[in-house]
Design a protein around this motif. Sequence first.
Motif: not given
Length: 511
Positions: A217-232
Amino acid sequence: MRLDDREKEIQRELKKEVEIPEAVKNKAKEAYDMIKNNELHQEKKEKNPYRWMSIAAKTAGATAAVLAVGFVVCTANPVMARELPVVGGIFAELQDKVSFFGNFADKAKTLAEPETTDKEAAEVSETVEAKEPGTAEGTYTKTSDGLTIRFSEVYADSQAIYLTMEAKSEEPFPDTMMSQDENGEMPVLSMNYTRDYDFLKELPEGFEYPESLKGVDFAQLEGKYLDENTYVCILRIDLKNDMIDDSQYMKKYDEMVQGVLDEMGVSMNDLNDETDEGYALLEEFNNKVMERAGSLESERKEIPVPESFTLHLNIEKFIGDKAEPEYWDSGYTGEELAAMPEEEWREVMSQEPQEYHEFPNEHMNFWYEGDWEFDIPVTIDDSETEVMEINETNENGIGLKAVTKTPYELSVETLYEEGSNSDCFMVALDANGNKLPYITSDGRTDRYAIQDRDISTIDVYILDYVQYMDELKGEERYNNNENKPEEEKWSTLLEANAKYHKTIQFGDTEE
Protein backbone atom coordinates in the motif's frame (compact mmCIF):
# COMPACT_ATOMS: atom_id res chain seq x y z
CA MET A 1 -6.59 -4.56 -6.22
CA ARG A 2 -3.62 -2.25 -6.19
CA LEU A 3 -3.04 0.83 -8.30
CA ASP A 4 0.37 1.77 -9.55
CA ASP A 5 1.89 3.73 -6.72
CA ARG A 6 2.45 6.88 -8.75
CA GLU A 7 -1.09 6.71 -10.10
CA LYS A 8 -2.38 6.24 -6.59
CA GLU A 9 -0.45 9.25 -5.36
CA ILE A 10 -1.84 11.38 -8.16
CA GLN A 11 -5.36 10.21 -7.40
CA ARG A 12 -4.93 11.27 -3.78
CA GLU A 13 -3.75 14.71 -4.82
CA LEU A 14 -6.48 15.13 -7.41
CA LYS A 15 -9.25 14.79 -4.85
CA LYS A 16 -8.49 18.39 -3.91
CA GLU A 17 -10.53 21.10 -5.58
CA VAL A 18 -8.88 21.29 -8.99
CA GLU A 19 -10.41 22.56 -12.21
CA ILE A 20 -8.95 20.26 -14.90
CA PRO A 21 -10.77 19.87 -18.25
CA GLU A 22 -12.13 16.41 -19.04
CA ALA A 23 -14.18 14.95 -21.87
CA VAL A 24 -17.17 12.78 -21.12
CA LYS A 25 -15.56 9.76 -22.74
CA ASN A 26 -12.63 9.94 -20.34
CA LYS A 27 -14.86 10.46 -17.34
CA ALA A 28 -16.69 7.26 -18.30
CA LYS A 29 -13.46 5.29 -18.36
CA GLU A 30 -12.40 6.79 -15.02
CA ALA A 31 -15.74 5.97 -13.43
CA TYR A 32 -15.61 2.37 -14.56
CA ASP A 33 -12.09 1.95 -13.21
CA MET A 34 -13.16 3.37 -9.85
CA ILE A 35 -16.10 1.01 -9.52
CA LYS A 36 -14.02 -2.01 -10.44
CA ASN A 37 -11.21 -0.99 -8.10
CA ASN A 38 -13.53 -0.14 -5.21
CA GLU A 39 -12.52 3.53 -5.33
CA LEU A 40 -14.92 6.31 -4.47
CA HIS A 41 -15.34 9.21 -6.88
CA GLN A 42 -12.51 11.71 -6.78
CA GLU A 43 -12.35 15.26 -8.08
CA LYS A 44 -11.70 15.46 -11.81
CA LYS A 45 -8.58 14.08 -13.41
CA GLU A 46 -7.55 13.88 -17.04
CA LYS A 47 -7.61 10.81 -19.24
CA ASN A 48 -3.85 10.49 -18.80
CA PRO A 49 -2.76 11.44 -15.27
CA TYR A 50 0.68 12.48 -16.53
CA ARG A 51 -0.40 14.75 -19.37
CA TRP A 52 -1.35 17.70 -17.20
CA MET A 53 1.90 17.30 -15.26
CA SER A 54 3.98 17.43 -18.45
CA ILE A 55 2.08 20.41 -19.83
CA ALA A 56 2.24 22.31 -16.55
CA ALA A 57 5.94 21.65 -16.15
CA LYS A 58 6.60 22.83 -19.70
CA THR A 59 4.50 25.94 -19.34
CA ALA A 60 5.55 27.31 -15.98
CA GLY A 61 8.42 25.22 -14.72
CA ALA A 62 8.67 22.10 -12.60
CA THR A 63 6.80 23.37 -9.57
CA ALA A 64 3.72 24.15 -11.67
CA ALA A 65 3.08 20.41 -11.91
CA VAL A 66 2.19 20.43 -8.25
CA LEU A 67 0.46 23.79 -8.43
CA ALA A 68 -1.92 22.12 -10.87
CA VAL A 69 -3.29 19.94 -8.09
CA GLY A 70 -4.08 22.68 -5.64
CA PHE A 71 -0.77 23.10 -3.88
CA VAL A 72 1.29 26.21 -3.34
CA VAL A 73 4.78 24.80 -3.73
CA CYS A 74 8.17 26.00 -2.70
CA THR A 75 11.55 24.36 -2.53
CA ALA A 76 13.14 24.12 0.86
CA ASN A 77 16.04 22.52 2.60
CA PRO A 78 14.69 20.50 5.55
CA VAL A 79 16.25 22.61 8.28
CA MET A 80 14.22 24.05 11.13
CA ALA A 81 15.52 25.60 14.31
CA ARG A 82 13.82 23.64 17.03
CA GLU A 83 14.63 20.81 19.37
CA LEU A 84 13.72 17.19 18.79
CA PRO A 85 10.55 16.32 20.74
CA VAL A 86 10.92 13.89 23.60
CA VAL A 87 9.50 10.40 23.20
CA GLY A 88 5.74 10.69 23.44
CA GLY A 89 5.71 14.31 22.29
CA ILE A 90 5.05 14.10 18.54
CA PHE A 91 1.26 14.13 18.84
CA ALA A 92 1.50 17.36 20.82
CA GLU A 93 3.82 18.79 18.18
CA LEU A 94 1.70 17.90 15.13
CA GLN A 95 -1.92 17.33 16.16
CA ASP A 96 -3.05 20.84 15.20
CA LYS A 97 -1.15 20.80 11.92
CA VAL A 98 -2.50 17.66 10.23
CA SER A 99 -5.81 17.43 8.36
CA PHE A 100 -7.34 15.04 10.94
CA PHE A 101 -7.11 17.75 13.59
CA GLY A 102 -7.69 16.89 17.25
CA ASN A 103 -6.26 16.37 20.71
CA PHE A 104 -4.44 13.05 20.48
CA ALA A 105 -1.75 13.84 23.04
CA ASP A 106 -3.99 13.44 26.09
CA LYS A 107 -5.45 10.13 24.88
CA ALA A 108 -2.58 8.37 23.16
CA LYS A 109 -0.49 5.58 24.63
CA THR A 110 3.30 5.89 24.62
CA LEU A 111 5.06 2.95 23.02
CA ALA A 112 7.67 2.17 25.65
CA GLU A 113 10.31 -0.41 24.88
CA PRO A 114 9.70 -3.64 26.82
CA GLU A 115 12.15 -4.35 29.61
CA THR A 116 14.89 -6.83 28.78
CA THR A 117 17.48 -8.73 30.76
CA ASP A 118 21.12 -7.66 30.56
CA LYS A 119 21.86 -10.72 28.41
CA GLU A 120 19.03 -9.94 25.95
CA ALA A 121 20.12 -6.31 25.73
CA ALA A 122 23.71 -7.34 24.98
CA GLU A 123 22.56 -9.72 22.23
CA VAL A 124 20.42 -7.01 20.64
CA SER A 125 23.27 -4.52 20.86
CA GLU A 126 25.69 -6.89 19.13
CA THR A 127 23.21 -7.54 16.32
CA VAL A 128 22.49 -3.85 15.81
CA GLU A 129 26.14 -2.82 15.83
CA ALA A 130 26.88 -5.44 13.18
CA LYS A 131 24.06 -4.05 11.05
CA GLU A 132 24.38 -0.29 11.49
CA PRO A 133 27.17 0.96 13.78
CA GLY A 134 26.08 3.74 16.09
CA THR A 135 22.34 3.03 16.04
CA ALA A 136 20.07 1.71 18.77
CA GLU A 137 17.26 -0.64 17.84
CA GLY A 138 14.34 -2.05 19.73
CA THR A 139 10.74 -3.13 19.33
CA TYR A 140 9.66 0.25 17.97
CA THR A 141 12.96 1.47 16.50
CA LYS A 142 14.46 -0.04 13.34
CA THR A 143 17.28 0.99 11.00
CA SER A 144 17.82 0.29 7.32
CA ASP A 145 19.67 2.06 4.49
CA GLY A 146 20.94 4.78 6.83
CA LEU A 147 17.43 5.69 8.01
CA THR A 148 16.15 4.96 11.52
CA ILE A 149 12.37 4.83 11.90
CA ARG A 150 10.78 4.97 15.33
CA PHE A 151 7.14 4.75 16.40
CA SER A 152 6.46 6.38 19.74
CA GLU A 153 2.69 6.86 20.31
CA VAL A 154 -0.54 5.19 19.28
CA TYR A 155 -4.24 6.00 19.47
CA ALA A 156 -7.10 4.13 17.80
CA ASP A 157 -10.84 4.07 17.49
CA SER A 158 -13.02 1.84 15.33
CA GLN A 159 -12.48 4.13 12.33
CA ALA A 160 -8.70 4.61 12.23
CA ILE A 161 -5.34 3.98 13.88
CA TYR A 162 -3.05 6.98 14.44
CA LEU A 163 0.69 6.50 15.01
CA THR A 164 3.46 9.01 15.58
CA MET A 165 6.58 8.25 13.57
CA GLU A 166 10.07 9.70 13.49
CA ALA A 167 12.48 9.16 10.59
CA LYS A 168 16.10 10.09 11.31
CA SER A 169 18.68 9.97 8.53
CA GLU A 170 22.42 9.56 9.04
CA GLU A 171 22.92 12.08 6.23
CA PRO A 172 20.84 15.25 5.80
CA PHE A 173 17.63 14.70 3.86
CA PRO A 174 17.80 15.97 0.28
CA ASP A 175 16.01 19.20 -0.61
CA THR A 176 12.33 18.28 -0.65
CA MET A 177 9.30 19.64 -2.43
CA MET A 178 7.05 21.42 0.06
CA SER A 179 3.29 21.55 -0.33
CA GLN A 180 0.98 24.05 1.24
CA ASP A 181 -2.75 23.68 1.67
CA GLU A 182 -5.18 24.83 4.34
CA ASN A 183 -3.28 22.78 6.93
CA GLY A 184 0.00 24.57 6.27
CA GLU A 185 3.30 23.74 4.63
CA MET A 186 4.49 20.13 4.64
CA PRO A 187 7.27 18.21 2.88
CA VAL A 188 5.95 15.84 0.21
CA LEU A 189 6.95 12.48 1.71
CA SER A 190 5.34 9.07 1.45
CA MET A 191 6.03 5.40 2.01
CA ASN A 192 5.26 2.00 0.55
CA TYR A 193 4.27 -0.52 3.20
CA THR A 194 2.28 -3.61 4.07
CA ARG A 195 0.23 -4.22 7.20
CA ASP A 196 -1.52 -7.10 8.92
CA TYR A 197 -3.51 -7.73 12.08
CA ASP A 198 -2.90 -10.67 14.39
CA PHE A 199 -6.62 -11.48 14.87
CA LEU A 200 -7.04 -12.06 11.13
CA LYS A 201 -5.07 -15.31 11.47
CA GLU A 202 -8.26 -16.90 12.77
CA LEU A 203 -11.18 -15.26 10.99
CA PRO A 204 -14.74 -15.88 12.17
CA GLU A 205 -16.64 -18.44 10.14
CA GLY A 206 -18.00 -16.99 6.92
CA PHE A 207 -15.34 -14.27 6.51
CA GLU A 208 -12.41 -14.11 4.09
CA TYR A 209 -9.12 -12.24 4.39
CA PRO A 210 -9.49 -8.65 3.05
CA GLU A 211 -8.15 -8.03 -0.44
CA SER A 212 -6.98 -4.57 0.65
CA LEU A 213 -4.28 -6.13 2.86
CA LYS A 214 -2.81 -8.52 0.29
CA GLY A 215 -0.45 -6.13 -1.47
CA VAL A 216 1.85 -3.18 -0.95
CA ASP A 217 0.00 0.00 0.00
CA PHE A 218 0.91 3.66 -0.29
CA ALA A 219 0.73 6.27 2.47
CA GLN A 220 0.97 10.02 1.91
CA LEU A 221 2.50 11.31 5.14
CA GLU A 222 1.52 14.42 7.08
CA GLY A 223 4.34 15.88 9.13
CA LYS A 224 7.36 18.22 9.21
CA TYR A 225 11.13 18.40 9.31
CA LEU A 226 12.56 19.25 12.71
CA ASP A 227 16.09 19.61 11.37
CA GLU A 228 18.04 18.51 8.31
CA ASN A 229 18.24 14.91 9.57
CA THR A 230 14.89 14.47 11.34
CA TYR A 231 11.32 14.16 10.09
CA VAL A 232 8.24 13.51 12.25
CA CYS A 233 4.70 12.70 11.18
CA ILE A 234 1.39 11.15 12.18
CA LEU A 235 0.54 8.03 10.19
CA ARG A 236 -3.18 7.42 9.77
CA ILE A 237 -4.35 3.89 8.92
CA ASP A 238 -7.98 3.44 7.84
CA LEU A 239 -8.97 0.57 10.12
CA LYS A 240 -12.61 0.58 9.06
CA ASN A 241 -11.69 0.11 5.41
CA ASP A 242 -9.16 -2.59 6.28
CA MET A 243 -11.84 -4.62 8.01
CA ILE A 244 -14.02 -5.16 4.93
CA ASP A 245 -14.46 -8.62 3.46
CA ASP A 246 -15.50 -7.80 -0.10
CA SER A 247 -15.06 -11.29 -1.58
CA GLN A 248 -18.80 -11.70 -2.19
CA TYR A 249 -19.03 -8.15 -3.53
CA MET A 250 -16.33 -8.84 -6.12
CA LYS A 251 -17.98 -12.11 -7.10
CA LYS A 252 -21.36 -10.42 -7.56
CA TYR A 253 -19.72 -7.50 -9.30
CA ASP A 254 -18.00 -9.75 -11.84
CA GLU A 255 -21.28 -11.54 -12.51
CA MET A 256 -23.05 -8.21 -12.98
CA VAL A 257 -20.38 -6.91 -15.36
CA GLN A 258 -20.57 -10.04 -17.47
CA GLY A 259 -24.34 -9.66 -17.56
CA VAL A 260 -24.01 -6.10 -18.87
CA LEU A 261 -21.50 -7.20 -21.52
CA ASP A 262 -23.85 -9.98 -22.62
CA GLU A 263 -26.78 -7.55 -22.85
CA MET A 264 -24.73 -5.18 -25.00
CA GLY A 265 -23.25 -8.00 -27.08
CA VAL A 266 -19.69 -6.72 -26.59
CA SER A 267 -16.45 -7.80 -24.94
CA MET A 268 -13.98 -5.94 -22.76
CA ASN A 269 -11.72 -5.61 -25.81
CA ASP A 270 -14.47 -3.62 -27.53
CA LEU A 271 -14.58 -1.24 -24.56
CA ASN A 272 -10.81 -0.77 -24.68
CA ASP A 273 -10.97 0.40 -28.29
CA GLU A 274 -9.74 4.01 -28.11
CA THR A 275 -11.96 5.30 -30.91
CA ASP A 276 -15.14 7.37 -30.82
CA GLU A 277 -17.13 4.17 -31.23
CA GLY A 278 -15.18 2.49 -28.46
CA TYR A 279 -15.71 5.41 -26.09
CA ALA A 280 -19.42 5.48 -26.88
CA LEU A 281 -19.67 1.80 -25.97
CA LEU A 282 -17.66 2.45 -22.82
CA GLU A 283 -19.97 5.26 -21.76
CA GLU A 284 -23.06 3.09 -22.34
CA PHE A 285 -21.43 0.25 -20.42
CA ASN A 286 -20.46 2.60 -17.59
CA ASN A 287 -24.00 3.94 -17.27
CA LYS A 288 -25.46 0.46 -17.04
CA VAL A 289 -22.88 -0.60 -14.46
CA MET A 290 -23.53 2.51 -12.38
CA GLU A 291 -27.22 1.69 -12.26
CA ARG A 292 -26.47 -1.67 -10.69
CA ALA A 293 -23.19 -1.36 -8.77
CA GLY A 294 -24.50 0.72 -5.89
CA SER A 295 -26.89 -1.96 -4.69
CA LEU A 296 -24.02 -4.43 -4.38
CA GLU A 297 -22.56 -2.55 -1.41
CA SER A 298 -24.64 -4.72 0.90
CA GLU A 299 -22.44 -7.65 -0.14
CA ARG A 300 -19.50 -6.16 1.75
CA LYS A 301 -19.13 -7.56 5.26
CA GLU A 302 -17.46 -5.83 8.19
CA ILE A 303 -14.99 -8.06 10.02
CA PRO A 304 -15.42 -7.76 13.80
CA VAL A 305 -12.48 -6.08 15.53
CA PRO A 306 -11.42 -7.03 19.08
CA GLU A 307 -10.79 -4.33 21.66
CA SER A 308 -7.04 -5.07 21.69
CA PHE A 309 -4.80 -6.53 18.99
CA THR A 310 -1.36 -6.29 17.40
CA LEU A 311 -0.75 -4.38 14.19
CA HIS A 312 2.17 -5.60 12.08
CA LEU A 313 3.78 -2.98 9.83
CA ASN A 314 6.52 -3.54 7.26
CA ILE A 315 7.75 -0.34 5.63
CA GLU A 316 9.47 -1.14 2.34
CA LYS A 317 10.33 2.33 1.02
CA PHE A 318 10.46 5.81 2.54
CA ILE A 319 10.07 8.26 -0.36
CA GLY A 320 10.45 11.98 -0.90
CA ASP A 321 9.66 14.24 -3.86
CA LYS A 322 12.67 16.24 -5.00
CA ALA A 323 12.48 19.99 -4.65
CA GLU A 324 13.63 20.30 -8.27
CA PRO A 325 12.33 17.27 -10.19
CA GLU A 326 13.60 16.56 -13.69
CA TYR A 327 10.75 16.22 -16.20
CA TRP A 328 11.10 14.53 -19.53
CA ASP A 329 11.61 16.95 -22.42
CA SER A 330 9.34 16.03 -25.32
CA GLY A 331 10.78 18.76 -27.54
CA TYR A 332 7.44 20.59 -27.60
CA THR A 333 6.18 23.55 -25.62
CA GLY A 334 3.23 23.22 -23.29
CA GLU A 335 1.04 25.15 -25.71
CA GLU A 336 2.02 22.84 -28.56
CA LEU A 337 1.25 19.74 -26.52
CA ALA A 338 -2.12 21.10 -25.43
CA ALA A 339 -3.09 21.93 -29.01
CA MET A 340 -2.20 18.52 -30.43
CA PRO A 341 -4.88 16.13 -31.69
CA GLU A 342 -5.33 13.17 -29.38
CA GLU A 343 -3.63 10.67 -31.68
CA GLU A 344 -0.58 12.87 -32.23
CA TRP A 345 -0.32 13.63 -28.52
CA ARG A 346 -0.36 9.93 -27.69
CA GLU A 347 2.35 9.27 -30.26
CA VAL A 348 4.58 11.94 -28.73
CA MET A 349 3.98 10.78 -25.16
CA SER A 350 4.64 7.16 -26.10
CA GLN A 351 8.27 8.19 -26.59
CA GLU A 352 8.63 9.13 -22.92
CA PRO A 353 11.02 6.64 -21.27
CA GLN A 354 9.28 4.17 -19.00
CA GLU A 355 11.49 5.18 -16.07
CA TYR A 356 9.60 8.48 -15.80
CA HIS A 357 6.39 6.53 -15.16
CA GLU A 358 7.88 4.46 -12.36
CA PHE A 359 7.43 5.45 -8.76
CA PRO A 360 9.75 6.20 -7.22
CA ASN A 361 12.23 7.23 -9.91
CA GLU A 362 15.55 9.04 -9.69
CA HIS A 363 14.36 11.99 -11.77
CA MET A 364 11.62 13.03 -9.35
CA ASN A 365 12.29 11.24 -6.07
CA PHE A 366 14.78 10.25 -3.43
CA TRP A 367 14.12 7.20 -1.27
CA TYR A 368 15.41 4.76 1.32
CA GLU A 369 15.01 1.00 1.08
CA GLY A 370 13.65 -1.11 3.99
CA ASP A 371 12.53 -3.41 5.52
CA TRP A 372 11.51 -1.69 8.76
CA GLU A 373 9.25 -4.14 10.59
CA PHE A 374 7.19 -3.39 13.68
CA ASP A 375 4.61 -5.10 15.89
CA ILE A 376 2.50 -2.44 17.58
CA PRO A 377 -0.09 -3.07 20.32
CA VAL A 378 -3.41 -1.33 19.66
CA THR A 379 -6.40 -0.79 21.95
CA ILE A 380 -9.65 0.60 20.55
CA ASP A 381 -11.15 3.63 22.30
CA ASP A 382 -14.73 4.31 21.16
CA SER A 383 -15.73 6.24 24.26
CA GLU A 384 -16.35 9.34 22.12
CA THR A 385 -17.49 7.64 18.91
CA GLU A 386 -21.08 8.27 17.88
CA VAL A 387 -22.76 6.14 15.21
CA MET A 388 -26.06 7.21 13.72
CA GLU A 389 -27.80 4.42 11.79
CA ILE A 390 -29.99 5.93 9.05
CA ASN A 391 -30.75 3.16 6.52
CA GLU A 392 -33.05 5.14 4.27
CA THR A 393 -33.43 5.83 0.57
CA ASN A 394 -35.70 8.27 -1.26
CA GLU A 395 -37.78 8.04 -4.42
CA ASN A 396 -34.54 7.99 -6.46
CA GLY A 397 -33.38 4.89 -4.60
CA ILE A 398 -30.51 6.91 -3.12
CA GLY A 399 -29.80 7.51 0.55
CA LEU A 400 -27.58 6.98 3.56
CA LYS A 401 -26.70 3.91 5.55
CA ALA A 402 -24.94 5.50 8.53
CA VAL A 403 -22.88 8.43 9.76
CA THR A 404 -20.06 7.97 12.25
CA LYS A 405 -18.46 10.78 14.25
CA THR A 406 -15.25 10.51 16.24
CA PRO A 407 -13.35 13.36 17.94
CA TYR A 408 -11.29 13.66 14.73
CA GLU A 409 -13.30 12.57 11.71
CA LEU A 410 -16.70 12.15 10.16
CA SER A 411 -17.52 9.09 8.03
CA VAL A 412 -20.62 8.95 5.80
CA GLU A 413 -21.85 5.72 4.19
CA THR A 414 -24.14 5.96 1.17
CA LEU A 415 -26.93 3.55 0.24
CA TYR A 416 -28.25 2.71 -3.23
CA GLU A 417 -31.17 0.53 -4.22
CA GLU A 418 -30.97 -1.70 -7.27
CA GLY A 419 -31.81 0.32 -10.37
CA SER A 420 -30.72 3.67 -8.90
CA ASN A 421 -27.86 5.53 -10.54
CA SER A 422 -24.82 5.50 -8.29
CA ASP A 423 -22.84 7.83 -10.59
CA CYS A 424 -22.88 10.43 -7.83
CA PHE A 425 -20.68 12.69 -5.76
CA MET A 426 -21.28 13.38 -2.08
CA VAL A 427 -20.82 16.73 -0.33
CA ALA A 428 -21.08 17.37 3.42
CA LEU A 429 -21.58 20.85 4.90
CA ASP A 430 -20.97 21.94 8.48
CA ALA A 431 -23.48 23.83 10.63
CA ASN A 432 -22.43 27.10 8.99
CA GLY A 433 -23.09 25.73 5.52
CA ASN A 434 -19.40 25.45 4.60
CA LYS A 435 -17.85 22.42 2.95
CA LEU A 436 -16.22 19.89 5.28
CA PRO A 437 -12.65 19.22 4.13
CA TYR A 438 -11.30 15.82 3.17
CA ILE A 439 -8.47 14.11 5.02
CA THR A 440 -5.36 15.08 3.07
CA SER A 441 -3.56 11.75 3.42
CA ASP A 442 -6.61 9.65 2.53
CA GLY A 443 -7.85 8.95 -0.98
CA ARG A 444 -11.51 8.64 -0.09
CA THR A 445 -14.21 11.28 -0.36
CA ASP A 446 -16.52 9.88 2.32
CA ARG A 447 -14.14 10.69 5.20
CA TYR A 448 -14.20 14.26 6.41
CA ALA A 449 -11.85 16.15 8.69
CA ILE A 450 -13.73 17.85 11.51
CA GLN A 451 -10.92 20.14 12.67
CA ASP A 452 -12.49 23.08 14.50
CA ARG A 453 -15.74 23.01 12.53
CA ASP A 454 -19.20 23.23 14.07
CA ILE A 455 -20.76 19.86 13.27
CA SER A 456 -23.65 19.98 15.70
CA THR A 457 -25.64 19.85 12.47
CA ILE A 458 -24.40 18.60 9.11
CA ASP A 459 -26.06 18.51 5.71
CA VAL A 460 -25.26 15.68 3.31
CA TYR A 461 -26.02 16.11 -0.40
CA ILE A 462 -25.71 13.38 -3.03
CA LEU A 463 -25.43 14.88 -6.50
CA ASP A 464 -25.07 13.79 -10.10
CA TYR A 465 -21.34 13.40 -10.70
CA VAL A 466 -21.12 15.13 -14.08
CA GLN A 467 -23.37 18.00 -13.01
CA TYR A 468 -21.39 18.50 -9.81
CA MET A 469 -18.09 18.65 -11.69
CA ASP A 470 -19.37 20.87 -14.48
CA GLU A 471 -21.78 23.19 -12.69
CA LEU A 472 -21.90 22.96 -8.90
CA LYS A 473 -18.35 22.87 -7.57
CA GLY A 474 -16.18 25.94 -7.15
CA GLU A 475 -13.73 27.21 -4.57
CA GLU A 476 -15.61 30.50 -4.18
CA ARG A 477 -18.72 28.61 -3.05
CA TYR A 478 -17.25 26.46 -0.30
CA ASN A 479 -16.63 28.93 2.53
CA ASN A 480 -18.11 32.00 4.26
CA ASN A 481 -21.66 30.84 3.56
CA GLU A 482 -22.85 32.07 6.95
CA ASN A 483 -22.31 35.61 5.67
CA LYS A 484 -24.03 35.22 2.31
CA PRO A 485 -27.67 35.99 1.51
CA GLU A 486 -29.86 32.90 1.22
CA GLU A 487 -29.93 32.93 -2.57
CA GLU A 488 -26.12 32.93 -2.73
CA LYS A 489 -25.47 30.18 -0.18
CA TRP A 490 -23.96 27.02 -1.63
CA SER A 491 -26.59 24.96 0.20
CA THR A 492 -29.31 26.70 -1.84
CA LEU A 493 -27.67 25.56 -5.09
CA LEU A 494 -27.03 22.05 -3.79
CA GLU A 495 -30.58 21.69 -2.45
CA ALA A 496 -32.02 22.63 -5.85
CA ASN A 497 -29.97 19.94 -7.61
CA ALA A 498 -29.53 17.16 -5.05
CA LYS A 499 -30.63 13.63 -5.82
CA TYR A 500 -30.70 13.13 -2.04
CA HIS A 501 -30.38 15.49 0.94
CA LYS A 502 -30.28 14.73 4.65
CA THR A 503 -29.88 17.08 7.61
CA ILE A 504 -28.33 15.33 10.60
CA GLN A 505 -28.21 16.53 14.20
CA PHE A 506 -25.88 14.58 16.42
CA GLY A 507 -27.31 13.45 19.72
CA ASP A 508 -30.83 13.78 18.30
CA THR A 509 -32.80 11.16 16.39
CA GLU A 510 -34.89 13.76 14.61
CA GLU A 511 -33.93 15.30 11.30
